[in-house]
Scaffold this motif. Structure first.
Motif, PDB file in Angstrom:
ATOM      1  N   LEU A  12       0.824  -1.207   0.000  1.00 38.41           N
ATOM      2  CA  LEU A  12       0.000   0.000   0.000  1.00 38.41           C
ATOM      3  C   LEU A  12       0.862   1.263   0.000  1.00 38.41           C
ATOM      4  CD1 LEU A  12      -3.066  -0.657   2.336  1.00 38.41           C
ATOM      5  CD2 LEU A  12      -3.090   0.033  -0.055  1.00 38.41           C
ATOM      6  N   LEU A  13       1.967   1.228   0.730  1.00 40.25           N
ATOM      7  CA  LEU A  13       2.880   2.368   0.742  1.00 40.25           C
ATOM      8  C   LEU A  13       3.479   2.590  -0.637  1.00 40.25           C
ATOM      9  CD1 LEU A  13       4.690   1.817   4.172  1.00 40.25           C
ATOM     10  CD2 LEU A  13       2.853   3.434   3.631  1.00 40.25           C
ATOM     11  N   ARG A  14       3.842   1.480  -1.316  1.00 44.77           N
ATOM     12  CA  ARG A  14       4.361   1.615  -2.680  1.00 44.77           C
ATOM     13  C   ARG A  14       3.292   2.176  -3.610  1.00 44.77           C
ATOM     14  NH1 ARG A  14       6.676  -3.447  -1.588  1.00 44.77           N
ATOM     15  NH2 ARG A  14       5.026  -4.500  -2.773  1.00 44.77           N
ATOM     16  N   ALA A  15       2.055   1.724  -3.440  1.00 44.11           N
ATOM     17  CA  ALA A  15       0.959   2.219  -4.276  1.00 44.11           C
ATOM     18  C   ALA A  15       0.727   3.706  -4.053  1.00 44.11           C
ATOM     19  CB  ALA A  15      -0.322   1.433  -3.972  1.00 44.11           C
ATOM     20  N   LEU A  16       0.767   4.128  -2.794  1.00 42.96           N
ATOM     21  CA  LEU A  16       0.562   5.545  -2.484  1.00 42.96           C
ATOM     22  C   LEU A  16       1.694   6.398  -3.055  1.00 42.96           C
ATOM     23  CD1 LEU A  16      -0.681   5.252   1.202  1.00 42.96           C
ATOM     24  CD2 LEU A  16      -2.017   6.082  -0.742  1.00 42.96           C
ATOM     25  N   ALA A  17       2.935   5.920  -2.913  1.00 44.81           N
ATOM     26  CA  ALA A  17       4.084   6.682  -3.411  1.00 44.81           C
ATOM     27  C   ALA A  17       4.063   6.771  -4.934  1.00 44.81           C
ATOM     28  CB  ALA A  17       5.384   6.031  -2.930  1.00 44.81           C
ATOM     29  N   ALA A  18       3.929   5.626  -5.615  1.00 44.83           N
ATOM     30  CA  ALA A  18       3.927   5.618  -7.081  1.00 44.83           C
ATOM     31  C   ALA A  18       2.711   6.363  -7.627  1.00 44.83           C
ATOM     32  CB  ALA A  18       3.938   4.179  -7.595  1.00 44.83           C
ATOM     33  N   GLY A  19       1.557   6.145  -7.014  1.00 43.40           N
ATOM     34  CA  GLY A  19       0.344   6.817  -7.473  1.00 43.40           C
ATOM     35  C   GLY A  19       0.432   8.323  -7.336  1.00 43.40           C
ATOM     36  N   SER A  20       1.020   8.799  -6.241  1.00 40.18           N
ATOM     37  CA  SER A  20       1.160  10.244  -6.044  1.00 40.18           C
ATOM     38  C   SER A  20       2.110  10.852  -7.063  1.00 40.18           C
ATOM     39  CB  SER A  20       1.669  10.524  -4.622  1.00 40.18           C
ATOM     40  OG  SER A  20       0.744  10.071  -3.656  1.00 40.18           O
ATOM     41  N   LEU A  21       3.223  10.169  -7.346  1.00 40.25           N
ATOM     42  CA  LEU A  21       4.179  10.673  -8.336  1.00 40.25           C
ATOM     43  C   LEU A  21       3.563  10.719  -9.729  1.00 40.25           C
ATOM     44  CD1 LEU A  21       7.470   8.871  -7.208  1.00 40.25           C
ATOM     45  CD2 LEU A  21       6.883  11.275  -6.903  1.00 40.25           C
ATOM     46  N   ILE A  22       2.852   9.656 -10.101  1.00 45.24           N
ATOM     47  CA  ILE A  22       2.231   9.613 -11.424  1.00 45.24           C
ATOM     48  C   ILE A  22       1.114  10.641 -11.532  1.00 45.24           C
ATOM     49  CG2 ILE A  22       0.828   8.175 -12.969  1.00 45.24           C
ATOM     50  CD1 ILE A  22       2.497   5.790 -11.982  1.00 45.24           C
ATOM     51  N   ALA A  23       0.343  10.825 -10.462  1.00 46.41           N
ATOM     52  CA  ALA A  23      -0.711  11.834 -10.471  1.00 46.41           C
ATOM     53  C   ALA A  23      -0.125  13.225 -10.675  1.00 46.41           C
ATOM     54  CB  ALA A  23      -1.502  11.778  -9.171  1.00 46.41           C
ATOM     55  N   ALA A  24       1.004  13.493 -10.025  1.00 44.47           N
ATOM     56  CA  ALA A  24       1.664  14.792 -10.199  1.00 44.47           C
ATOM     57  C   ALA A  24       2.130  14.981 -11.634  1.00 44.47           C
ATOM     58  CB  ALA A  24       2.841  14.905  -9.227  1.00 44.47           C
ATOM     59  N   LEU A  25       2.713  13.917 -12.224  1.00 46.37           N
ATOM     60  CA  LEU A  25       3.159  13.990 -13.614  1.00 46.37           C
ATOM     61  C   LEU A  25       1.987  14.254 -14.552  1.00 46.37           C
ATOM     62  CD1 LEU A  25       5.662  10.983 -13.804  1.00 46.37           C
ATOM     63  CD2 LEU A  25       6.214  13.397 -13.631  1.00 46.37           C
ATOM     64  N   ARG A 221       0.729  29.368 -13.199  1.00 47.62           N
ATOM     65  CA  ARG A 221       1.503  28.573 -12.240  1.00 47.62           C
ATOM     66  C   ARG A 221       0.615  28.046 -11.129  1.00 47.62           C
ATOM     67  NH1 ARG A 221       7.279  31.813 -11.531  1.00 47.62           N
ATOM     68  NH2 ARG A 221       7.877  31.732 -13.748  1.00 47.62           N
ATOM     69  N   THR A 222      -0.345  28.861 -10.712  1.00 51.59           N
ATOM     70  CA  THR A 222      -1.294  28.403  -9.690  1.00 51.59           C
ATOM     71  C   THR A 222      -2.098  27.217 -10.202  1.00 51.59           C
ATOM     72  OG1 THR A 222      -1.482  30.676  -8.876  1.00 51.59           O
ATOM     73  CG2 THR A 222      -3.172  29.111  -8.168  1.00 51.59           C
ATOM     74  N   ALA A 223      -2.457  27.263 -11.484  1.00 53.77           N
ATOM     75  CA  ALA A 223      -3.223  26.156 -12.085  1.00 53.77           C
ATOM     76  C   ALA A 223      -2.419  24.866 -12.059  1.00 53.77           C
ATOM     77  CB  ALA A 223      -3.621  26.514 -13.511  1.00 53.77           C
ATOM     78  N   ILE A 224      -1.122  24.953 -12.366  1.00 50.57           N
ATOM     79  CA  ILE A 224      -0.283  23.755 -12.363  1.00 50.57           C
ATOM     80  C   ILE A 224      -0.157  23.186 -10.949  1.00 50.57           C
ATOM     81  CG2 ILE A 224       2.060  22.892 -12.733  1.00 50.57           C
ATOM     82  CD1 ILE A 224       2.315  24.806 -15.059  1.00 50.57           C
ATOM     83  N   LEU A 225       0.142  24.055  -9.986  1.00 49.08           N
ATOM     84  CA  LEU A 225       0.298  23.598  -8.599  1.00 49.08           C
ATOM     85  C   LEU A 225      -1.004  23.022  -8.054  1.00 49.08           C
ATOM     86  CD1 LEU A 225       2.483  26.520  -7.160  1.00 49.08           C
ATOM     87  CD2 LEU A 225       3.230  24.208  -7.752  1.00 49.08           C
ATOM     88  N   LEU A 226      -2.116  23.674  -8.375  1.00 46.72           N
ATOM     89  CA  LEU A 226      -3.410  23.185  -7.901  1.00 46.72           C
ATOM     90  C   LEU A 226      -3.761  21.852  -8.557  1.00 46.72           C
ATOM     91  CD1 LEU A 226      -5.887  23.696  -6.161  1.00 46.72           C
ATOM     92  CD2 LEU A 226      -6.879  25.020  -8.051  1.00 46.72           C
ATOM     93  N   ALA A 227      -3.431  21.699  -9.834  1.00 49.34           N
ATOM     94  CA  ALA A 227      -3.684  20.429 -10.524  1.00 49.34           C
ATOM     95  C   ALA A 227      -2.897  19.297  -9.879  1.00 49.34           C
ATOM     96  CB  ALA A 227      -3.317  20.554 -12.002  1.00 49.34           C
ATOM     97  N   VAL A 228      -1.636  19.584  -9.529  1.00 50.58           N
ATOM     98  CA  VAL A 228      -0.818  18.571  -8.846  1.00 50.58           C
ATOM     99  C   VAL A 228      -1.450  18.189  -7.512  1.00 50.58           C
ATOM    100  CG1 VAL A 228       1.405  18.148  -7.736  1.00 50.58           C
ATOM    101  CG2 VAL A 228       1.320  19.237  -9.986  1.00 50.58           C
ATOM    102  N   LEU A 229      -1.845  19.192  -6.753  1.00 51.31           N
ATOM    103  CA  LEU A 229      -2.463  18.938  -5.445  1.00 51.31           C
ATOM    104  C   LEU A 229      -3.732  18.102  -5.585  1.00 51.31           C
ATOM    105  CD1 LEU A 229      -2.591  19.477  -2.376  1.00 51.31           C
ATOM    106  CD2 LEU A 229      -3.844  21.577  -2.893  1.00 51.31           C
ATOM    107  N   LEU A 230      -4.573  18.446  -6.537  1.00 51.06           N
ATOM    108  CA  LEU A 230      -5.823  17.716  -6.734  1.00 51.06           C
ATOM    109  C   LEU A 230      -5.564  16.297  -7.233  1.00 51.06           C
ATOM    110  CD1 LEU A 230      -7.928  20.551  -8.414  1.00 51.06           C
ATOM    111  CD2 LEU A 230      -8.248  19.613  -6.113  1.00 51.06           C
ATOM    112  N   GLY A 231      -4.581  16.153  -8.125  1.00 43.80           N
ATOM    113  CA  GLY A 231      -4.264  14.825  -8.630  1.00 43.80           C
ATOM    114  C   GLY A 231      -3.767  13.898  -7.544  1.00 43.80           C
ATOM    115  N   VAL A 232      -2.842  14.394  -6.718  1.00 44.41           N
ATOM    116  CA  VAL A 232      -2.309  13.580  -5.623  1.00 44.41           C
ATOM    117  C   VAL A 232      -3.399  13.270  -4.606  1.00 44.41           C
ATOM    118  CG1 VAL A 232      -0.690  13.566  -3.689  1.00 44.41           C
ATOM    119  CG2 VAL A 232       0.038  14.453  -5.917  1.00 44.41           C
TER     120      VAL A 232
END
Length: 272
Positions: A12-25, A221-232
């Motif tokens: 689950l920790l691996r899923a959370l870590a990988a999922g968060s990184l991919i969501a940010a990308l 820039r706010t849109a990019i940061l907010l998109a990352v936050l929402l994705g993660v």
């Protein structure tokens, strides 16, 4: 089981870590793709990924290395979409459709020759984030660093092209090169994202956080940061909810994303 009990499981920790990184990308690239009206390129490349993975499994590659084997074909498909749109005078959505249908047809043909769809291929179609291996987590971390560095180095060019490609071209920006960089990074992200939400839902992970942030953000820039936050946030919430409620993780992540979009849409209406 309580919420804190989740953190006792390594998978689950691996899923959370990988999922968060991919969501940010996906969020970062998604903002540029949505503004360029190339958001469906993720769907097209996902279908090519399906064909590539089917070929890798047909050739008896181990499941963990199927993503590595799929990368060259997906990179070539991404460049092929650009070349079709530029050289053959085909609109971007039509070029995506051509490459997408070719990928699906290839995947179905190979699956049929192999005796039908097996468990491994279904896990790529619909996602299986809880089965992410340490090797795949390492791949994701490396790609995350590459994408972040590339976006930082090419930020001003990407920004200019996103809003006015012709003006950027006349300003001396190498538009063709920047477009190629953008679609290649998207292709790599799509290959890794298929384990998070599955090939069938990758485009939603690229589109929804970006569209949601653009509803309420007041700056680029706010849109990019907010998109990352929402994705993660959507990935973490989706994994937790799916694990506690015994639901498919990929579909749950997308439904959380859609819920966040509805909330942002309502906030925009209230603001007006």
């Amino acid at each position: 089981m309580t919420f804190l009990d989740i953190f006792q499981y390594g998978f689950l920790l691996r899923a959370l870590a990988a999922g968060s990184l991919i969501a940010a990308l996906c969020a970062v690239l998604g903002v540029f793709l949505v503004l360029r009206r190339l958001s469906l390129i993720g769907d097209g490349l996902a279908h090519v990924t399906f064909g590539s993975v089917a070929l890798a499994l047909f050739l008896r590659f181990q499941s963990v290395y199927a993503t590595v084997a799929a990368i060259p074909a997906v990179l070539l498909a991404a460049l092929g979409i650009l070349r079709l749109a530029e050289r053959a005078r085909i609109y971007g959505d039509a070029a995506i459709g051509i490459v997408s249908s070719l990928g699906v047809a290839t995947g179905i043909l190979l699956a049929s020759m192999a005796g039908g769809f097996n468990v491994d291929l279904f896990s790529y179609l619909f996602g299986n984030i809880l089965s992410i291996s340490p090797f795949e987590l390492g791949q994701t971390a490396v790609l995350f660093v590459i994408v972040c560095l590339t976006v930082l180095l090419c930020y001003h060019d990407l920004f200019a092209i996103a809003f006015d490609e012709e003006l950027a071209r006349t300003s001396g920006i190498r538009v063709d090169r920047i477009n190629a960089v953008l679609v290649l990074l998207t292709a790599l992200t799509v290959v890794l994202a298929m384990k998070v939400v599955g090939i069938m839902l990758i485009s939603a992970l690229l589109i929804l956080p970006a569209v949601t942030s653009l509803q309420i953000a007041r700056g680029f820039r706010t849109a990019i940061l907010l998109a990352v936050l929402l994705g993660v946030l959507s990935v973490v919430a989706g994994i937790v909810i799916s694990f506690l409620a015994n639901l498919p993780a990929g579909a749950t992540i997308i439904l959380v994303n859609f819920t966040l979009f509805l909330v942002s849409f309502g906030l925009r209406k209230l603001r007006k």
